[in-house]
Design a protein around this motif. Structure first.
Motif, PDB file in Angstrom:
ATOM      1  N   MET A 153      74.255 120.330  52.873  1.00  0.00           N
ATOM      2  CA  MET A 153      73.705 120.999  51.765  1.00  0.00           C
ATOM      3  C   MET A 153      74.522 120.761  50.368  1.00  0.00           C
ATOM      4  O   MET A 153      73.699 120.833  49.402  1.00  0.00           O
ATOM      5  CB  MET A 153      73.721 122.308  52.360  1.00  0.00           C
ATOM      6  N   LEU A 154      75.444 120.818  50.560  1.00  0.00           N
ATOM      7  CA  LEU A 154      76.552 120.570  49.362  1.00  0.00           C
ATOM      8  C   LEU A 154      76.178 119.360  48.735  1.00  0.00           C
ATOM      9  O   LEU A 154      76.066 119.245  47.195  1.00  0.00           O
ATOM     10  CB  LEU A 154      78.009 120.478  49.521  1.00  0.00           C
ATOM     11  N   GLU A 155      75.969 118.233  49.354  1.00  0.00           N
ATOM     12  CA  GLU A 155      75.760 116.929  48.858  1.00  0.00           C
ATOM     13  C   GLU A 155      74.443 117.116  47.936  1.00  0.00           C
ATOM     14  O   GLU A 155      74.184 116.332  46.918  1.00  0.00           O
ATOM     15  CB  GLU A 155      75.542 115.893  50.007  1.00  0.00           C
ATOM     16  N   PHE A 156      73.261 117.823  48.695  1.00  0.00           N
ATOM     17  CA  PHE A 156      72.026 117.877  48.091  1.00  0.00           C
ATOM     18  C   PHE A 156      72.052 118.638  46.955  1.00  0.00           C
ATOM     19  O   PHE A 156      71.495 118.111  45.966  1.00  0.00           O
ATOM     20  CB  PHE A 156      71.316 118.597  49.225  1.00  0.00           C
ATOM     21  N   ILE A 157      72.806 119.743  46.752  1.00  0.00           N
ATOM     22  CA  ILE A 157      72.983 120.447  45.658  1.00  0.00           C
ATOM     23  C   ILE A 157      73.519 119.572  44.290  1.00  0.00           C
ATOM     24  O   ILE A 157      73.242 119.600  43.194  1.00  0.00           O
ATOM     25  CB  ILE A 157      73.835 121.821  45.800  1.00  0.00           C
ATOM     26  N   PHE A 158      74.820 118.721  44.820  1.00  0.00           N
ATOM     27  CA  PHE A 158      75.260 117.959  43.840  1.00  0.00           C
ATOM     28  C   PHE A 158      74.437 116.839  43.312  1.00  0.00           C
ATOM     29  O   PHE A 158      74.223 116.794  42.199  1.00  0.00           O
ATOM     30  CB  PHE A 158      76.555 117.275  44.773  1.00  0.00           C
ATOM     31  N   TRP A 159      73.641 116.090  44.342  1.00  0.00           N
ATOM     32  CA  TRP A 159      72.728 114.948  43.684  1.00  0.00           C
ATOM     33  C   TRP A 159      71.524 115.617  43.019  1.00  0.00           C
ATOM     34  O   TRP A 159      71.289 115.092  41.967  1.00  0.00           O
ATOM     35  CB  TRP A 159      72.643 114.334  44.888  1.00  0.00           C
ATOM     36  N   PHE A 160      71.098 116.639  43.447  1.00  0.00           N
ATOM     37  CA  PHE A 160      69.929 117.315  42.532  1.00  0.00           C
ATOM     38  C   PHE A 160      70.444 117.747  41.406  1.00  0.00           C
ATOM     39  O   PHE A 160      69.764 117.470  40.198  1.00  0.00           O
ATOM     40  CB  PHE A 160      69.252 118.688  43.508  1.00  0.00           C
ATOM     41  N   SER A 161      71.509 118.182  41.133  1.00  0.00           N
ATOM     42  CA  SER A 161      72.076 118.727  39.923  1.00  0.00           C
ATOM     43  C   SER A 161      72.329 117.711  38.828  1.00  0.00           C
ATOM     44  O   SER A 161      71.960 117.785  37.593  1.00  0.00           O
ATOM     45  CB  SER A 161      73.200 119.489  40.046  1.00  0.00           C
ATOM     46  N   VAL A 162      72.913 116.613  39.469  1.00  0.00           N
ATOM     47  CA  VAL A 162      73.179 115.127  38.762  1.00  0.00           C
ATOM     48  C   VAL A 162      71.624 114.850  38.176  1.00  0.00           C
ATOM     49  O   VAL A 162      71.626 114.286  37.074  1.00  0.00           O
ATOM     50  CB  VAL A 162      73.897 114.479  39.494  1.00  0.00           C
ATOM     51  N   PHE A 163      70.814 114.820  39.171  1.00  0.00           N
ATOM     52  CA  PHE A 163      69.509 114.117  38.823  1.00  0.00           C
ATOM     53  C   PHE A 163      68.981 115.007  37.775  1.00  0.00           C
ATOM     54  O   PHE A 163      68.377 114.591  36.633  1.00  0.00           O
ATOM     55  CB  PHE A 163      68.592 114.192  40.087  1.00  0.00           C
ATOM     56  N   MET A 164      69.096 116.095  37.791  1.00  0.00           N
ATOM     57  CA  MET A 164      68.427 117.056  36.707  1.00  0.00           C
ATOM     58  C   MET A 164      69.076 117.006  35.354  1.00  0.00           C
ATOM     59  O   MET A 164      68.248 117.070  34.150  1.00  0.00           O
ATOM     60  CB  MET A 164      68.294 118.557  37.106  1.00  0.00           C
ATOM     61  N   ILE A 165      70.415 116.823  35.343  1.00  0.00           N
ATOM     62  CA  ILE A 165      71.041 116.487  34.169  1.00  0.00           C
ATOM     63  C   ILE A 165      70.613 115.204  33.471  1.00  0.00           C
ATOM     64  O   ILE A 165      70.264 115.156  32.185  1.00  0.00           O
ATOM     65  CB  ILE A 165      72.565 116.446  34.306  1.00  0.00           C
TER      66      ILE A 165
END
Length: 427
Positions: A1-13
């Motif tokens: 879950m943490l990895e998903f949040i991280f990669w999703f955040s990076v993607f949106m930036i």
């Protein structure tokens, strides 16, 4: 879950700053390739997709009437220069009216404007101070032009500025037109543009070619009178004017020949406050027009509005999520540590730039306070190395400070604050 949040955040930036313009370039490239297979499509592409600057091919009598509205509040030091600059504009005088919209100025601004009444400059004074858009509303109601052009006192225009920006309206699909921004130094010479300004102008050019702009330059823009009929006195006029154009089936474009010249704000603290105020006003407009995010009704523009405005304004939250999730991943599993170090370095360089450039830390660590010659020499080497890093750290500082201002704007919005009133920025 943490990895998903991280990669999703990076993607949106990444998407907010690079993905969206990349999609625009892909759409433009696809249309150009597709046009090669059809002469009709090629003609349509030239006439409706690339949106070249339009000019009126009419006689003097057929030129559209223009109301040039200058908004002012306590501008006694600059208003006369702005009036002289406006009177020098190259547009038929019988088709151009110059109106100064005073937001109930309390200094000598109104008296200076009235001294130019014989030259055709008209003062429209708001009965009470209610903000920039309220003053503009009074001027709009008092104006008579088919095309309304808005400008700030601090913005200097070339003589052909009105001709250029008004010429775009020969295209009946255009509802509003934005200028491009240029910085000038204290001597009036065009100075180097920041990376952010170049990026914004590049993005506006892409949006113009693909479909429509998502925002206008508040310092110098134009609109048809029909677009300005439902003028909101409590919403940012440049952004709201663009949205009003979309609502009636028209679009906004950026004209590279229409340029507004202005000095950058001298005080960095006030520049930060200006950014907060600008974003807060923009958020207020967006929240009042959430229906425009409906792709079934507004098609491509809904995607543009989501990408250019909403995603951009959500970046600070994604930055926080990316940092926190990366930290927790490192604590729990030890992975992604290099990425976390990279984030730390990014924010450290931003702080470094702030300390070196904005706080003059080199004065605090003056080599005169160091007695040892060896330490003095080491200090000089360290200082020289640090100064070489400034151009690199400037980008990280600017990116961080811009998103800090967005974050403050969101907090202000949820606290119920609205930036209606305004003060002229010292430049």
């Amino acid at each position: 879950m943490l990895e998903f949040i991280f990669w999703f955040s990076v993607f949106m930036i990444f998407y907010a700053y690079f993905g969206y313009p990349s999609c625009l370039m892909a759409i433009l490239g696809y249309r150009k390739v597709k046009s090669l297979f059809s002469s009709k499509e090629k003609k349509d592409l030239a006439s409706t997709l690339n949106h070249p600057p339009y000019t009126y091919n009419h006689t003097h009598d057929d030129l559209p009437s223009v109301s040039f509205i200058i908004t002012a509040y306590n501008e006694e030091k600059r208003i006369e220069d702005k009036i002289k600059n406006s009177l020098a504009l190259n547009y038929p005088k019988d088709n151009l009216e110059i109106i100064v919209a005073s937001d109930c100025s309390s200094d000598n601004t109104d008296e200076i404007v009235n001294s130019y009444s014989n030259a055709g400059v008209r003062l429209v004074r708001a009965p009470e101070r209610k903000g920039k858009e309220n003053a503009q509303k009074h001027a709009v109601d008092a104006s008579s032009g088919e095309i309304l052009v808005f400008s700030d006192v601090a913005t200097i225009l070339k003589p052909d500025a009105i001709q250029n920006i008004v010429g775009n309206f020969s295209d009946p699909t255009i509802g509003c037109v934005s200028s491009e921004d240029r910085f000038i130094d204290k001597d009036g010479n065009v100075s180097g543009e920041g990376a952010y300004v170049r990026y914004e102008m590049f993005l506006r050019n892409l949006e113009t070619k693909v479909n429509t702009l998502v925002g206008l330059s508040g310092s110098f823009f134009a609109a048809r009178r029909t677009v300005c009929e439902n003028w909101a006195t409590d919403l940012q006029s440049d952004f709201n004017t663009l949205l009003n154009s979309i609502k009636i089936g028209l679009r906004g474009v950026s004209d590279p020949k229409s340029i507004g010249y202005y000095q950058n704000i001298a005080d960095e603290k006030k520049e930060f406050q200006r950014k907060v105020r600008t974003v807060l006003r923009g958020i207020s407009v967006l929240m009042r027009n959430l229906s425009l995010l409906n792709p079934k009704k507004y098609g491509m523009f809904a995607w543009q509005l989501f990408s250019h405005k909403l995603c951009r304004w959500l970046v600070p939250f994604f930055m926080i999520l990316a940092f926190l999730s990366n930290f927790l991943i490192v604590i729990n599993s030890g992975s992604f540590i290099l990425v976390f170090i990279a984030q730390l370095l990014f924010y450290t360089t931003a702080i470094f730039y702030y300390l070196i450039v904005n706080r003059d830390i080199d004065l605090f660590l003056s080599p005169d306070n160091i007695k040892s010659n060896v330490l003095k020499k080491a200090f000089k080497i360290l200082t020289a190395s640090a100064l070489k890093l400034i151009p690199i750290t400037k980008l990280s500082y600017f990116f961080t400070i811009v998103n800090c201002s967005i974050l403050v704007a969101w907090f202000s919005y949820f606290k119920g604050q609205r930036a209606t009133f305004w003060e002229p920025s010292k430049r």
